[in-house]
Design an enzyme around this catalytic site. Structure first.
Site, PDB file in Angstrom:
ATOM      1  CD  GLN A  78      -3.028  -0.746   2.314  1.00  0.00           C
ATOM      2  OE1 GLN A  78      -3.132  -1.579   3.188  1.00  0.00           O
ATOM      3  NE2 GLN A  78      -3.720   0.376   2.322  1.00  0.00           N
ATOM      4  CG  HIS A  79       0.216   3.666   2.349  1.00  0.00           C
ATOM      5  ND1 HIS A  79      -1.041   4.206   2.417  1.00  0.00           N
ATOM      6  CD2 HIS A  79       0.349   2.869   3.437  1.00  0.00           C
ATOM      7  CE1 HIS A  79      -1.640   3.759   3.516  1.00  0.00           C
ATOM      8  NE2 HIS A  79      -0.823   2.952   4.139  1.00  0.00           N
ATOM      9  CG  ASP A 231       0.098  -5.001   1.580  1.00  0.00           C
ATOM     10  OD1 ASP A 231      -0.731  -4.138   1.966  1.00  0.00           O
ATOM     11  OD2 ASP A 231       1.318  -4.921   1.847  1.00  0.00           O
TER      12      ASP A 231
END
Length: 483
Positions: A78-79, A231
């Protein structure tokens, strides 16, 4: 006998890409592939997205089923901020979730709107991990690079687009950017950080097809590709999670989450109000320092990671990369309470305790944020991730949670969740129903023991007293307000 149908699920994580070839009917893993990633050292954490694509090709080919798979889906860390030029090539290395240089930009964004307002808009109060803060950092520190950007993607978006040619994402991963809410991309947040929504991918509905495989990849041309997701959302699918069942994941980062019945919006910032990949919600708390930090303390102590000892009063705050929960991006590791009789094994156990502390103390907040009563604990806490197989991790979580703990036998649950998304394209089921049919949570249950409140209180007290040491220096805070 009907022909066997096989799908490929992919987990593109911080350290590597894992690919599983899975039988749609039984959930049996028929082939596996893995390829490593490299991450920069120094003040930031960056990776070249091109290596993710090379790792994807290598890992999927290694399953032995790439030329026969009937569908595919990709989950990713992520991110991460992936910036592409008009030709779809990276403008610069991706800024990863654990790059804390954007902490001043996260603080400035929270100050501009107010934490409660940002939580209402996007579900979360952004920390340095969130993509919005990373884009603001890029604008402030590398404006020439930002001006060259023609597309902004998350890691799983980048790989899905390479595979299909379609610029799409899903609501789960989009909810970790800090610029998306239930109404879509937030124009005021985007304006504040100087990002044009035209650079962002379309957020498509859960269960829909992202596109078809293009020619020139390891997979067969024309094979359908599912939306993919972040994820943590993929692991929730891979477990077939019902609402309220808590999960603790032990990896490079540590997370605790549960599928929520209501939309979370924690103004204190402990709980990230993520969407899941199926139309619901996934309140989550995350720490930056988990298995890698504990392994580092094992190396410093000259011990095997399982060679722990109980007793003693030493406290370790293993914040080797700053920290996200608690939100202390400028923090460093701290050891308190050493005595002449402190053993290396006790020091290592204290590192385990310090890494687990924030996750387990946030568990009740996660459940409340999703509309659950923490006191009505029912099923065991699911323990997953790379650390879950370790006895020291299992015993630490058991002792500090006071809950029964179940350790699923299935491994690579992120990739399994992606595989369930791919299978759902073929069967018409919900992806979590596919995972439940595959019985992915089967595994032994560790019976509860009395919670070690003394250790939890000792760590909490040490953190409270040491917080002034862990805060950003005043000048850094001032710079964050000025940007």
């Amino acid at each position: 006998m009907p022909a066997q149908r096989v799908v490929i699920g992919v987990d593109s994580s911080t350290q590597s890409t894992k690919a599983l070839a899975v039988d749609v009917g039984t959930g049996a893993v028929l082939g596996e592939g893995r390829a490593a990633h490299s991450v920069s050292a120094g003040p930031g954490r960056e990776s070249d997205p091109e290596q993710w694509w090379r790792a994807f090709c290598e890992a999927t080919a290694a399953t032995g089923w790439a030329d026969r798979a009937a569908a595919c889906s990709i989950a990713g860390q992520q991110h991460g901020l992936v910036t592409l030029d008009p030709a779809g090539r990276p403008v610069r290395p991706a800024l990863l979730w654990n790059d804390v240089r954007s902490a001043p930009q996260a603080a400035a964004l929270a100050a501009a709107f107010g934490p409660a307002e940002l939580a209402r808009r996007t579900g979360s109060v952004p920390t340095a991990a969130f993509t919005a803060a990373k884009w603001a950092w890029l604008r402030a520190h590398e404006p020439a690079a930002a001006d060259r950007v023609a597309a902004v993607r998350l890691p799983h978006d980048f790989l899905t687009e390479r595979l299909t040619g379609e610029p799409v994402t899903d609501r789960g991963d989009a909810s970790g950017t800090g610029w998306w809410g239930p109404g879509g991309y937030d124009p005021e947040v985007l304006a504040r950080i100087g990002l044009d929504s035209a650079l962002l991918p379309e957020v498509i509905a859960p269960g829909t097809r992202a596109g078809l495989v293009r020619a020139g990849t390891p997979l067969r041309e024309g094979v359908p590709v599912a939306t993919g997701t972040g994820d943590n959302m993929a692991a929730a699918i891979g477990l077939g999670l019902p609402p309220g069942r808590p999960v603790l994941s032990l990896g490079t980062s540590g997370t605790v989450y549960a599928v929520g019945r209501t939309r979370p919006a924690d103004p204190n910032g402990t709980v990230a109000g993520f969407a899941d990949a199926l139309g619901g919600w996934l309140p989550l708390a995350c720490t930056l320092n988990c298995t890698l930090a504990v392994d580092r303390f094992a190396a410093l102590a000259g011990r095997d990671r399982e060679d722990v000892e109980g007793g003693g009063t030493v406290v370790v705050l293993p914040y080797l990369d700053g920290e996200r929960t608690p939100d202390l991006p400028a923090a460093s590791g701290l050891v308190h309470g050493l005595r002449h009789d402190t053993t290396p094994g006790q020091l290592l156990q204290a590192a385990y305790d310090g890494a687990a502390h924030a996750l387990l103390t946030a568990l009740d907040d996660v459940l409340r944020a999703g509309g659950e009563d923490p006191a009505a604990a029912g099923e065991p806490l699911l323990l997953i991730g790379g650390g879950a197989a370790g006895r020291a991790w299992q015993q630490t979580v058991l002792r500090l949670s006071g809950r029964p703990v179940q350790v699923p036998e299935a491994r690579e649950l992120v990739a399994l969740g992606a595989a369930a998304q791919a299978a759902a394209l073929l069967t018409g089921e919900r992806a979590d129903a596919v995972a439940r049919r595959w019985r992915t949570t089967d595994g032994r249950v560790l019976e509860p023991v009395p919670r070690d409140d003394d250790t939890l209180e000792r760590i909490t007290g040490t953190l409270r007293r040491a917080r002034a040491l862990q805060e950003a220096p005043p000048q850094e805070r001032q710079e964050g307000r000025g940007r």
